[in-house]
Design an enzyme around this catalytic site. Structure first.
Site, PDB file in Angstrom:
ATOM      1  N   HIS A 265       0.845  -1.203   0.000  1.00  0.00           N
ATOM      2  CA  HIS A 265       0.000   0.000   0.000  1.00  0.00           C
ATOM      3  C   HIS A 265       0.883   1.258   0.000  1.00  0.00           C
ATOM      4  CE1 HIS A 265      -3.685   2.311   1.199  1.00  0.00           C
ATOM      5  NE2 HIS A 265      -2.777   3.118   1.704  1.00  0.00           N
ATOM      6  N   GLU A 266       1.781   1.325   0.952  1.00  0.00           N
ATOM      7  CA  GLU A 266       2.627   2.519   1.058  1.00  0.00           C
ATOM      8  C   GLU A 266       3.558   2.629  -0.159  1.00  0.00           C
ATOM      9  OE1 GLU A 266       1.740   4.684   3.168  1.00  0.00           O
ATOM     10  OE2 GLU A 266       0.470   3.337   4.364  1.00  0.00           O
ATOM     11  N   HIS A 269       1.776   4.483  -2.794  1.00  0.00           N
ATOM     12  CA  HIS A 269       1.857   5.931  -2.543  1.00  0.00           C
ATOM     13  C   HIS A 269       3.235   6.448  -2.945  1.00  0.00           C
ATOM     14  CE1 HIS A 269      -1.868   6.812  -0.423  1.00  0.00           C
ATOM     15  NE2 HIS A 269      -1.671   5.894   0.492  1.00  0.00           N
ATOM     16  N   GLU A 295      -4.573   7.813  -2.915  1.00  0.00           N
ATOM     17  CA  GLU A 295      -5.074   6.532  -2.410  1.00  0.00           C
ATOM     18  C   GLU A 295      -5.346   5.561  -3.565  1.00  0.00           C
ATOM     19  OE1 GLU A 295      -4.867   5.908   0.682  1.00  0.00           O
ATOM     20  OE2 GLU A 295      -6.156   4.201   1.119  1.00  0.00           O
TER      21      GLU A 295
END
Ligand code: MG
Length: 491
Positions: A265-266, A269, A295
């Site tokens: 997820h990160e 980003h 997101e």
């Protein structure tokens, strides 16, 4: 790239603001990672002082005049227009919201955060309620001062997602709510796994860390511009995008998919910040354009890529090499472990099917709070009723219910919908490309990255979110893609 002399002067002045923001970022990252606990005593003061300095430089009369003058200029390039647009957005808040209100809000939220933490620990909403009441009152003032066309909540949405309105959010949820409910009923009747034994298996941190690094290597992370650290709440920070971007992960010691997917997820980003055009670095447009678009990049990497069968097949050897306890599990087992679906109470633990219903609940309550149709004291009961209606589960106490999220204590009202926008846009990108899973199966992550770079990343904040989506995909927040993606995946 910069042709206007006025914009050149604006960028010269802005460089100081950028540098102060840069210092804030390094300090923020340090606070969350390596700073000894009591360091906060000095750090809080330093950060507050720098925030004041930034405000002073932003409101500098000469600077404001330059921005106003640039706005009148014809033939600005897209980059120049983007610079003026983003600066005007930052200025708007300072110019329209009276300093007393900003100050009061800062004071109340710092007290509210402490109260919220205690209230959550003790599962006592009454300890937090008086602070939330003040926050709601002040937020209503902010909305009025900022202005809106149709609904005061729109002024707040726009703070987090430029140009977003309640109308957009309603349109998204009017598709998602029935779509997800139908899917949940189908999963229930077909017995899709709600739990997996691996959720209970403990792991050694170093081994999961090693596995994550190897997975990120497979994805091709740039070693000289990226690093990972550990923090209680995982986050991504662009210290100087695209040259120095960092993420953090958290290790609880059980259920290894948690750190694995939070790292993915990160990383999604981070990839956004890492692929922004170098010429935009240190300018007001040299960062991701909005929370929702950001997101979408994290959810794309975490869910669309990371939780696919193709990705499981790509990384299962790496995982088994580092984690002995996986020896008896097949790729199929791993896929179901990564994709358990169960209606649950806590948003941050929710799977990709039920997640958006958690957001729908928060969106509805926030709007009712802002119009005054609901009083703060009514929130816990309403929360629980709505949870039961949407997900069929009811919190046993307020810690599992209305007190679970940090956002309201920070004064962030209007933020939650950006999470759902992220999911919607991630699914949209998946269909617009059309061959993402094939690329993942081939291990051609460079091609995936290149597509994201071309469609989203490289532009930084040059275009507002809706315009960026229109330019790249021909439409904006079309929720049908998300329902289709989930339907096909959980068939
Ligand atoms: Mg995120």
């Amino acid at each position: 790239m910069i042709k206007s002399e006025t914009v050149r002067q604006i960028l010269d002045h802005y460089r100081v603001i950028w540098a102060l923001g840069h210092a804030q970022s390094v300090m923020g990252w340090d606070s969350e990672t390596y700073m000894p606990e009591e360091g906060i005593k000095g750090r809080a003061v330093a950060r507050a002082e720098i925030a004041q300095l930034i405000q002073r430089f932003m409101l500098d009369e000469k600077f404001v005049k330059l921005i106003e003058r640039a706005e009148e200029e014809k033939d600005l390039t897209d980059v120049e227009r983007g610079i003026i647009r983003t600066l005007k957005r930052d200025l708007k808040f300072y110019q329209r919201v009276p300093p007393e209100v900003v100050k009061e809000l800062a004071k109340v939220t710092s007290e509210a955060f402490v109260a919220w933490r205690e209230a959550k620990e003790k599962a006592r909403f009454d300890l937090f309620a008086p602070y939330l009441e003040k926050i709601v009152e002040l937020t209503k003032v902010v909305a009025e001062k900022l202005g809106y066309e149709e609904h005061p909540y729109d002024a707040l949405l726009d703070l987090y997602e430029e140009g977003l309105t309640s109308r957009d959010v309603e349109a998204v949820f009017s598709v998602l709510e029935p779509g997800i409910k139908t899917l949940l009923n189908r999963l229930e009747s077909r017995g899709w796994p709600k739990r997996h034994p691996l959720e209970e298996v403990p792991y050694e941190r170093q081994k999961v860390e090693a596995a994550i690094m190897e997975v990120l290597e497979l994805l091709g992370y740039p070693k000289s511009r990226f690093r990972i650290d550990v923090s209680p709440h995982p986050f991504t920070i662009g210290i100087t995008s695209p040259f120095d971007v960092r993420i953090t992960v958290r290790y609880r010691g059980v259920d290894f998919k948690e750190p694995l997917f939070s790292a993915l997820h990160e990383y999604g980003h981070a990839l956004y910040e890492l692929n922004i055009d170098e010429s935009l670095a240190m300018t007001p447009v040299g960062t991701g354009v909005s929370l929702g678009i950001h997101e979408s990049q994290s959810r794309f990497m975490e869910n669309v890529v990371g939780r696919s069968r193709e990705f499981v097949a790509k990384i299962s050897t790496i995982l088994r090499k580092h984690l002995d306890f996986l020896a008896k599990y097949t790729d199929d087992d791993l896929f179901y472990y990564f994709n358990v679906v169960r209606p649950s109470l806590i948003r941050t633990e929710a799977d990709e099917v039920t997640y958006n219903l958690h957001i729908l609940l928060r969106y509805r309550l926030e709007r009712l709070m802002i119009t005054g149709e609901v009083k703060v004291s009514q929130l816990p009961e309403l929360w629980n009723d709505e949870m039961e209606r949407l997900l069929g589960v009811r919190p046993r106490n307020d810690a599992e219910g209305v007190l679970q999220d940090i956002h309201w204590s920070h004064g962030s009202i209007g933020y939650f919908p950006t999470y759902t926008l992220g999911n919607v846009v991630a699914a949209m990108i998946y269909y617009k490309h059309g061959k993402i899973r094939e690329l993942v199966a081939e291990g051609n992550f460079a091609a995936v990255k290149e597509y994201l770079r071309e469609k989203i990343h490289r532009w930084g904040s040059i275009y507002p979110p809706k315009e960026l989506l229109l330019r790249s995909f021909g439409e904006t927040y079309n929720a049908h893609y998300l329902v289709k993606y989930l339907d096909e995946k959980y068939r």
